[in-house]
Enzyme design. Structure first.
Site, PDB file in Angstrom:
ATOM      1  N   CYS A 157      -1.520  10.513   5.628  1.00 21.87           N
ATOM      2  CA  CYS A 157      -2.183  11.718   6.111  1.00 21.87           C
ATOM      3  C   CYS A 157      -3.500  11.921   5.374  1.00 21.87           C
ATOM      4  O   CYS A 157      -3.605  11.669   4.186  1.00 21.87           O
ATOM      5  CB  CYS A 157      -1.340  12.985   5.954  1.00 21.87           C
ATOM      6  SG  CYS A 157       0.201  12.942   6.817  1.00 21.87           S
ATOM      7  N   ARG A 193      -5.442   6.494   6.907  1.00 19.20           N
ATOM      8  CA  ARG A 193      -4.313   7.136   6.222  1.00 19.20           C
ATOM      9  C   ARG A 193      -3.199   7.533   7.190  1.00 19.20           C
ATOM     10  O   ARG A 193      -2.152   8.025   6.766  1.00 19.20           O
ATOM     11  CB  ARG A 193      -4.791   8.371   5.453  1.00 19.20           C
ATOM     12  CG  ARG A 193      -5.904   8.069   4.477  1.00 19.20           C
ATOM     13  CD  ARG A 193      -6.408   9.339   3.842  1.00 19.20           C
ATOM     14  NE  ARG A 193      -5.417   9.878   2.948  1.00 19.20           N
ATOM     15  CZ  ARG A 193      -5.341   9.594   1.667  1.00 19.20           C
ATOM     16  NH1 ARG A 193      -6.195   8.761   1.124  1.00 19.20           N
ATOM     17  NH2 ARG A 193      -4.424  10.139   0.908  1.00 19.20           N
ATOM     18  N   TRP A 222       0.254  10.779   9.410  1.00 17.07           N
ATOM     19  CA  TRP A 222       1.238   9.681   9.383  1.00 17.07           C
ATOM     20  C   TRP A 222       2.580  10.384   9.257  1.00 17.07           C
ATOM     21  O   TRP A 222       2.867  11.001   8.223  1.00 17.07           O
ATOM     22  CB  TRP A 222       0.959   8.767   8.190  1.00 17.07           C
ATOM     23  CG  TRP A 222       1.799   7.526   8.176  1.00 17.07           C
ATOM     24  CD1 TRP A 222       1.520   6.353   8.811  1.00 17.07           C
ATOM     25  CD2 TRP A 222       3.042   7.325   7.490  1.00 17.07           C
ATOM     26  NE1 TRP A 222       2.513   5.441   8.560  1.00 17.07           N
ATOM     27  CE2 TRP A 222       3.460   6.007   7.757  1.00 17.07           C
ATOM     28  CE3 TRP A 222       3.844   8.126   6.674  1.00 17.07           C
ATOM     29  CZ2 TRP A 222       4.636   5.464   7.247  1.00 17.07           C
ATOM     30  CZ3 TRP A 222       5.021   7.591   6.163  1.00 17.07           C
ATOM     31  CH2 TRP A 222       5.405   6.271   6.453  1.00 17.07           C
ATOM     32  N   ASN A 232      -0.991  17.028   3.191  1.00 17.22           N
ATOM     33  CA  ASN A 232      -0.641  15.619   2.948  1.00 17.22           C
ATOM     34  C   ASN A 232       0.390  15.625   1.821  1.00 17.22           C
ATOM     35  O   ASN A 232       0.102  16.107   0.733  1.00 17.22           O
ATOM     36  CB  ASN A 232      -1.916  14.858   2.532  1.00 17.22           C
ATOM     37  CG  ASN A 232      -1.631  13.505   1.896  1.00 17.22           C
ATOM     38  OD1 ASN A 232      -2.385  13.043   1.043  1.00 17.22           O
ATOM     39  ND2 ASN A 232      -0.558  12.850   2.279  1.00 17.22           N
ATOM     40  N   GLY A 233       1.587  15.099   2.108  1.00 22.24           N
ATOM     41  CA  GLY A 233       2.632  15.085   1.081  1.00 22.24           C
ATOM     42  C   GLY A 233       3.960  15.459   1.703  1.00 22.24           C
ATOM     43  O   GLY A 233       4.128  15.397   2.917  1.00 22.24           O
ATOM     44  N   GLU A 269       1.892 -13.615   0.897  1.00 20.02           N
ATOM     45  CA  GLU A 269       0.830 -12.748   1.401  1.00 20.02           C
ATOM     46  C   GLU A 269       0.489 -13.109   2.852  1.00 20.02           C
ATOM     47  O   GLU A 269       0.257 -12.229   3.678  1.00 20.02           O
ATOM     48  CB  GLU A 269      -0.393 -12.853   0.481  1.00 20.02           C
ATOM     49  CG  GLU A 269      -1.633 -12.102   0.937  1.00 20.02           C
ATOM     50  CD  GLU A 269      -1.439 -10.605   1.157  1.00 20.02           C
ATOM     51  OE1 GLU A 269      -0.401 -10.051   0.757  1.00 20.02           O
ATOM     52  OE2 GLU A 269      -2.343  -9.997   1.768  1.00 20.02           O
ATOM     53  N   LYS A 321       0.693 -10.503   5.961  1.00 17.73           N
ATOM     54  CA  LYS A 321      -0.440 -10.241   6.873  1.00 17.73           C
ATOM     55  C   LYS A 321      -0.003 -10.397   8.324  1.00 17.73           C
ATOM     56  O   LYS A 321      -0.290  -9.556   9.160  1.00 17.73           O
ATOM     57  CB  LYS A 321      -1.597 -11.206   6.616  1.00 17.73           C
ATOM     58  CG  LYS A 321      -2.478 -10.967   5.442  1.00 17.73           C
ATOM     59  CD  LYS A 321      -3.446  -9.821   5.529  1.00 17.73           C
ATOM     60  CE  LYS A 321      -2.835  -8.532   5.091  1.00 17.73           C
ATOM     61  NZ  LYS A 321      -2.598  -8.283   3.716  1.00 17.73           N
ATOM     62  N   GLU A 325       2.434  -7.600   9.396  1.00 19.61           N
ATOM     63  CA  GLU A 325       1.770  -6.292   9.450  1.00 19.61           C
ATOM     64  C   GLU A 325       0.992  -6.085  10.738  1.00 19.61           C
ATOM     65  O   GLU A 325       1.037  -5.012  11.317  1.00 19.61           O
ATOM     66  CB  GLU A 325       0.750  -6.163   8.297  1.00 19.61           C
ATOM     67  CG  GLU A 325       1.301  -5.728   6.979  1.00 19.61           C
ATOM     68  CD  GLU A 325       0.206  -5.607   5.923  1.00 19.61           C
ATOM     69  OE1 GLU A 325       0.147  -4.569   5.265  1.00 19.61           O
ATOM     70  OE2 GLU A 325      -0.592  -6.557   5.748  1.00 19.61           O
ATOM     71  N   HIS A 347      17.735 -23.786   1.721  1.00 20.57           N
ATOM     72  CA  HIS A 347      18.901 -22.956   1.420  1.00 20.57           C
ATOM     73  C   HIS A 347      18.954 -21.721   2.313  1.00 20.57           C
ATOM     74  O   HIS A 347      19.336 -20.643   1.858  1.00 20.57           O
ATOM     75  CB  HIS A 347      18.888 -22.577  -0.059  1.00 20.57           C
ATOM     76  CG  HIS A 347      18.882 -23.784  -0.944  1.00 20.57           C
ATOM     77  ND1 HIS A 347      19.998 -24.562  -1.149  1.00 20.57           N
ATOM     78  CD2 HIS A 347      17.867 -24.382  -1.615  1.00 20.57           C
ATOM     79  CE1 HIS A 347      19.678 -25.581  -1.942  1.00 20.57           C
ATOM     80  NE2 HIS A 347      18.393 -25.492  -2.236  1.00 20.57           N
ATOM     81  N   LYS A 365      -2.743   2.961   5.239  1.00 16.81           N
ATOM     82  CA  LYS A 365      -3.355   2.204   4.154  1.00 16.81           C
ATOM     83  C   LYS A 365      -3.005   2.772   2.800  1.00 16.81           C
ATOM     84  O   LYS A 365      -2.919   2.060   1.810  1.00 16.81           O
ATOM     85  CB  LYS A 365      -4.871   2.181   4.328  1.00 16.81           C
ATOM     86  CG  LYS A 365      -5.533   1.255   3.319  1.00 16.81           C
ATOM     87  CD  LYS A 365      -6.828   0.733   3.838  1.00 16.81           C
ATOM     88  CE  LYS A 365      -7.388  -0.345   2.941  1.00 16.81           C
ATOM     89  NZ  LYS A 365      -6.611  -1.596   3.008  1.00 16.81           N
TER      90      LYS A 365
HETATM   91  C1  G6P Z   1       0.146  -0.149   2.099  1.00 14.22           C
HETATM   92  C2  G6P Z   1      -0.980  -0.933   2.737  1.00 14.22           C
HETATM   93  C3  G6P Z   1      -1.098  -2.302   2.077  1.00 14.22           C
HETATM   94  C4  G6P Z   1      -1.264  -2.155   0.586  1.00 14.22           C
HETATM   95  C5  G6P Z   1      -0.150  -1.303  -0.037  1.00 14.22           C
HETATM   96  C6  G6P Z   1      -0.456  -0.941  -1.481  1.00 14.22           C
HETATM   97  O1  G6P Z   1       1.347  -0.732   2.414  1.00 14.22           O
HETATM   98  O2  G6P Z   1      -0.763  -1.070   4.118  1.00 14.22           O
HETATM   99  O3  G6P Z   1      -2.230  -2.999   2.609  1.00 14.22           O
HETATM  100  O4  G6P Z   1      -1.266  -3.418  -0.011  1.00 14.22           O
HETATM  101  O5  G6P Z   1      -0.027  -0.076   0.682  1.00 14.22           O
HETATM  102  O6  G6P Z   1      -1.588  -0.109  -1.507  1.00 14.22           O
HETATM  103  P1  G6P Z   1      -2.503   0.076  -2.778  1.00 14.22           P
HETATM  104  O7  G6P Z   1      -3.565   1.046  -2.351  1.00 14.22           O
HETATM  105  O8  G6P Z   1      -1.628   0.621  -3.867  1.00 14.22           O
HETATM  106  O9  G6P Z   1      -3.054  -1.272  -3.142  1.00 14.22           O
END
Ligand code: G6P
Length: 619
Positions: free
Chosen positions: A2, A27, A79, A111-112, A492, A496, A499, A515, A614
């Site tokens: 948010c 956000r 969000w 937000n929270g 990673e 990606k 996501e 395994h 994000k």
């Molecule tokens: C969310 C985002 C990711 C990010 C993670 C940690 O899940 O979608 O892209 O890596 O948060 O965020 P930060 O701001 O702590 O790196």
């Protein structure tokens, strides 16, 4: 999660709020809304819509200038946590309404999470309040309205309301009783004040306001803010004024625009060479000498390291572990922050806690830092966001200087976080004499080539990734394999892909694949292998052969001209030969582009994948 904005000033309020929300959409994008305080009105005006911000923008435009005179307002992009993404649950939320259709005399955006909202709702119902949403936030609006209706000034009413709340919040409110101001407060969730001339601003993050100002006041936990067109004041919960120094943020407003790219993610992938250049600048010279004198910590006495992080930042931590253990010979634990915070972890004052967070506001990472404090650990934050919460919690800070990252899926900050950890590894190695001077300088000089090598990788990959995308047309899952640092890159790469393309994907150590995951393998489960160098390459190759024997379509990330890769793989994504320290960095680039192109091929929004945000400011 948010984003909130607030504005008091000229008659361009709606425009400023909408622009602020546009830069906060990362956000959350389940719904968006505005609350506007118009002098002389009986109730706060509102407009809100489910879905991305463009829905709200259309709704605002249909008001045909009706909001042109407005000077005070707040906005929100959501969000969803409590309550589905419906219009009723969209913020702003109102209190003090006279009847069914009425908006109310006060409005809040939040937000929270209000953890005790169930009890508060019960209590308010007992006093005759009715609720229109399933949200936790609505209780704030009702509590606030009760006090405003009882004659309390808005700031005092908000302060007293906050005393009733448990949980986390950044909250901003307007009232028709005092239409010339916005009041706000924070506890755990972020909030900044932007300073203008004849106008002032509030936002969850500085990015929202860079087009308006570079002068900010950071609001601390438990503080209350009041902005008018000519003043921005911070108070304690007891109503005492707080002096706060102005913080100048040097990000360029252009950096938050698309600049000709189709999406932020693609732009950010291509910004990586420049981002790494900025991150290394002043910290690593042409001779390979590392200078981390900005880290005001006694690194020489460190005996153990714990990296705490979430998501992509956690994977950067895994790559950092490889380098620190290899070069500095210090044991490193890499912990998922949401686990670490409740793990009753072991450590002491010789434990260095490296907290990595692009946003600097991930609540689990912040809580993990607090946990480490309990055993006396010293905290080094690695973040991309100047003035963020983590910079204020840590003993020392290393900024990844990549400029704002907007796409929800991290790319350039991942490479920059990893690069910072490599610098830390070299610095620790020097302090402990774990490498000879010559070795350390050689690795340092190799690291200096990161921007150039990533640039070369992007050039090599031009037009190549699309070929690999065809293998995903019928894909029902994907398996990313690698060993050592390439395993971290595989994790990673899998993150990606899932996501942004929603294809289930696993990152696995190539040798462990037998395994379990090998059972997934068939022609509809592409295998992406990061071959790496030397012995690891040999071993990974033979693991990949095992998947080929079971019908896998293989995509190999390998040096250009690697004939073995050419033999086993349907598609090779070429990377340049590099010194070992750069191997996983360059191998990550084709994986980013692969995820990007697969998602685009499926017609998906790569910058705003479903259900994600994000910045994760809730537990
Ligand atoms: C969310 C985002 C990711 C990010 C993670 C940690 O899940 O979608 O892209 O890596 O948060 O965020 P930060 O701001 O702590 O790196």
């Amino acid at each position: 999660m948010c984003g909130i904005v607030g504005y008091v000033g000229r008659e361009r309020c709606v425009e400023v709020l909408m622009e602020g929300l546009r830069h906060l959409e990362y956000r959350g994008y389940d719904s968006a809304g505005l609350a506007l305080a118009v002098p002389g009105a009986d109730e706060v005006e509102q407009v809100k819509r489910v879905g991305p911000l463009k829905e709200l923008a259309e709704a605002v435009s249909r008001h045909n200038g009706h909001f042109a005179q407005v000077r005070t307002g707040v906005g929100h992009t959501r969000w969803a946590t409590h309550g589905r993404p419906t219009e009723a649950n969209a913020h702003p939320h109102f209190g003090g309404y006279a009847g069914d259709g009425a908006n109310g005399t006060v409005a809040v955006v939040h937000n929270g999470i209000v953890e005790n909202h169930v009890e508060l709702k019960e209590e308010l119902r007992g006093r005759g309040h009715t609720f229109r949403s399933e949200t936790d936030t609505e209780v704030i609006a009702h509590l606030l309205a009760e006090r405003v209706e009882a004659g309390e000034p808005l700031r005092e009413a908000l302060t007293n309301t906050l005393r009733r709340l448990q949980g986390s919040f950044a909250v901003a409110a307007v009232s028709v009783r005092e239409p010339e101001k916005v009041v706000a407060a924070r506890h755990q969730s972020p909030l900044v004040v932007g300073l203008g001339d004849g106008e002032n601003f509030l936002a969850s993050a500085v990015q929202a306001l860079l087009g308006e100002t570079h002068r900010f006041l950071f609001v601390e936990n438990g503080e209350v803010v009041e902005i008018t067109d000519s003043s921005a004041r911070i108070y304690t919960m007891d109503g005492e004024p707080v002096e706060r120094e102005t913080f100048k943020v040097d990000w360029d407003p252009e950096a938050v625009e698309l600049g000709g790219y189709e999406d932020y993610m693609l732009k950010e992938i291509h910004e990586q060479p420049a981002a790494l250049q900025a991150t290394l600048s002043g910290r690593l010279d042409a001779d390979g000498v590392v200078d981390l004198s900005e880290v005001v910590l006694d690194l020489a006495s460190v005996e153990r390291i714990v990296v705490v992080a979430c998501g992509t930042a956690y994977h950067a931590g895994l790559l950092g572990k490889h380098a620190i253990e290899k070069y500095a010979r210090i044991p490193v634990e890499v912990a998922v922050a949401s686990e670490y915070r409740y793990a009753d972890p072991i450590g002491d004052e010789k434990t260095l806690v490296i907290a990595i967070s692009q946003s600097g506001e991930t609540s689990d990472t912040l809580a993990a830092v607090q946990t480490a404090r309990e055993f006396g650990g010293r905290v080094l934050a690695v973040t991309n966001t100047q003035g963020s919460l983590i910079t204020r919690e840590a003993d020392a800070v290393l900024l990844t200087k990549t400029g704002p990252e907007i796409a929800v899926a991290s790319t350039k900050t991942f490479l920059a976080q990893t690069t910072i950890l490599y610098l830390v590894a070299l610095e620790l190695a020097r302090l402990r004499g774990a490498l000879s001077k010559g070795e350390a300088l050689e690795i340092g000089r190799a690291l200096r080539r990161a921007p150039e090598k990533v640039e070369e990788t992007l050039d090599l990959l031009y037009g190549r990734v699309e070929e690999a995308v065809e293998l995903f047309e019928e894909a029902r899952c994907a398996l990313f394999l690698g060993r050592g640092a390439s395993h971290a890159a595989a994790l990673e790469g899998a993150l990606k892909l899932k996501e942004i393309s929603y294809i289930p994907a696993e990152g696995y150590p190539a040798g462990e694949m037998k395994h379990g995951p090998i059972a997934l393998v068939d022609e509809r489960c592409p295998v992406i292998s990061i071959l790496g160098e030397g012995l690891q390459r040999e071993k990974t190759l033979s693991n990949v052969e095992e998947t080929v024997a079971r019908g896998a379509n293989v995509i190999a990330v390998a040096h250009k001209g690697d004939t073995d890769a050419g033999r086993i793989a349907r598609v090779t994504l070429p990377v340049p030969e590099t010194p070992e320290i750069l191997g996983a960095l360059v191998a990550s680039v084709p994986l980013q582009l692969l995820a990007y192109h697969v998602a685009k091929d499926r017609g998906l929004n790569v910058d705003k994948p479903r259900n994600l945000a994000k910045s994760v400011t809730v537990e």
